[in-house]
Design an enzyme around this catalytic site. Structure first.
Site, PDB file in Angstrom:
ATOM      1  N   HIS A  14      -1.577  26.146  -0.211  1.00 52.60           N
ATOM      2  CA  HIS A  14      -0.870  26.910   0.831  1.00 52.60           C
ATOM      3  C   HIS A  14      -0.271  25.976   1.883  1.00 52.60           C
ATOM      4  CE1 HIS A  14      -1.390  31.070  -0.249  1.00 52.60           C
ATOM      5  NE2 HIS A  14      -2.698  30.977  -0.325  1.00 52.60           N
ATOM      6  N   CYS A  62      -4.984  36.162  -4.349  1.00 56.23           N
ATOM      7  CA  CYS A  62      -4.550  35.612  -3.061  1.00 56.23           C
ATOM      8  C   CYS A  62      -4.318  36.782  -2.111  1.00 56.23           C
ATOM      9  CB  CYS A  62      -3.257  34.820  -3.260  1.00 56.23           C
ATOM     10  SG  CYS A  62      -2.622  34.089  -1.738  1.00 56.23           S
ATOM     11  N   GLN A  82      -1.019  31.561   6.105  1.00 54.94           N
ATOM     12  CA  GLN A  82      -1.169  32.974   5.726  1.00 54.94           C
ATOM     13  C   GLN A  82      -1.278  33.910   6.925  1.00 54.94           C
ATOM     14  OE1 GLN A  82      -4.484  32.169   2.705  1.00 54.94           O
ATOM     15  NE2 GLN A  82      -3.374  33.873   1.799  1.00 54.94           N
ATOM     16  N   HIS A 129      -6.778  25.952  -4.081  1.00 54.76           N
ATOM     17  CA  HIS A 129      -5.878  27.086  -3.828  1.00 54.76           C
ATOM     18  C   HIS A 129      -5.392  27.064  -2.370  1.00 54.76           C
ATOM     19  CE1 HIS A 129      -4.701  31.482  -4.307  1.00 54.76           C
ATOM     20  NE2 HIS A 129      -4.700  31.325  -2.999  1.00 54.76           N
ATOM     21  N   GLU A 130      -6.335  26.860  -1.441  1.00 57.25           N
ATOM     22  CA  GLU A 130      -5.973  26.857  -0.017  1.00 57.25           C
ATOM     23  C   GLU A 130      -5.130  25.635   0.339  1.00 57.25           C
ATOM     24  OE1 GLU A 130      -6.349  29.584   1.412  1.00 57.25           O
ATOM     25  OE2 GLU A 130      -7.719  30.356  -0.112  1.00 57.25           O
TER      26      GLU A 130
HETATM   27 NI    NI Z   1      -3.903  32.345  -1.315  1.00 54.01          NI
END
Ligand code: NI
Length: 184
Positions: free
Chosen positions: A145, A99, A51, A141-142
């Site tokens: 990624h 997010c 991210q 969730h992470e």
């Molecule tokens: Ni996210």
């Protein structure tokens, strides 16, 4: 320590399978500090290296704010390097997610309640831990990624159509955030 710009959902780096962190270094420690600064600045509870444009298997989490009014334990800031989810629960729970790479989008996603994960902390010490509740949710969730998965991938086609406009606005740069973003 510095706040780094966050890439948005349409950046190809978020679709890559991130590569393992090879070894500890001054650069990695600085990156971890910067990721915490960036996450807190953006009022996030988790941030993955892709991210901020680094395709590395590393994410940071601090979900204490989520557990304040629950009976869940606060874990404080945690670093997950080269994590591996070893097991997950059959029991799925539906929770609304957001997010930082998808500003202003929130949708409910079903995920396992409990996971067991192996990871290195920022001292590169190995741990194996089981998490439930908010920590489990944020970690999953992470972790996604690092696999190039975004939470809206789990939505059904009807919901996907409903969010198409929002995604288009992000594509067009019509997005306002209270944190720095890196536009494509
Ligand atoms: Ni996210």
């Amino acid at each position: 320590m510095s706040v780094l710009p966050i890439v948005l959902y349409n950046d190809p780096v978020l679709r890559e399978k991130a590569t393992p962190v090879k070894s500890d270094s001054k650069e990695i420690q600085t990156l971890i500090d910067d990721m915490f600064d960036t996450m807190y600045e953006a009022s996030g509870v988790g941030l993955a290296a892709p991210q901020i444009g680094k395709s590395l298997r590393l994410f940071v989490v601090d979900a204490d704010i989520m557990v304040e009014d629950t009976d869940e334990d606060p874990f404080g800031p945690m670093v997950f390097i080269n994590p591996e989810i070893l097991a997950s629960d059959d029991n799925k729970v539906v929770i609304e997610e957001g997010c930082l790479s998808l500003p202003e989008l929130r949708e409910t996603v079903a995920r396992p309640d409990e996971i067991t994960i192996r990871f290195l902390d920022r001292e590169f010490k190995e741990h194996q831990k089981t998490f439930t509740g908010w920590m489990s949710r944020v970690i999953q969730h992470e972790y996604d990624h690092l696999e190039g998965i975004l939470f809206f991938d789990y939505l059904g086609s009807f919901k996907k159509r409903l969010i198409a406009r929002r995604l288009q606005l992000i594509d067009e740069g019509q997005v306002e955030t209270e944190y720095p973003i890196r536009e494509r």
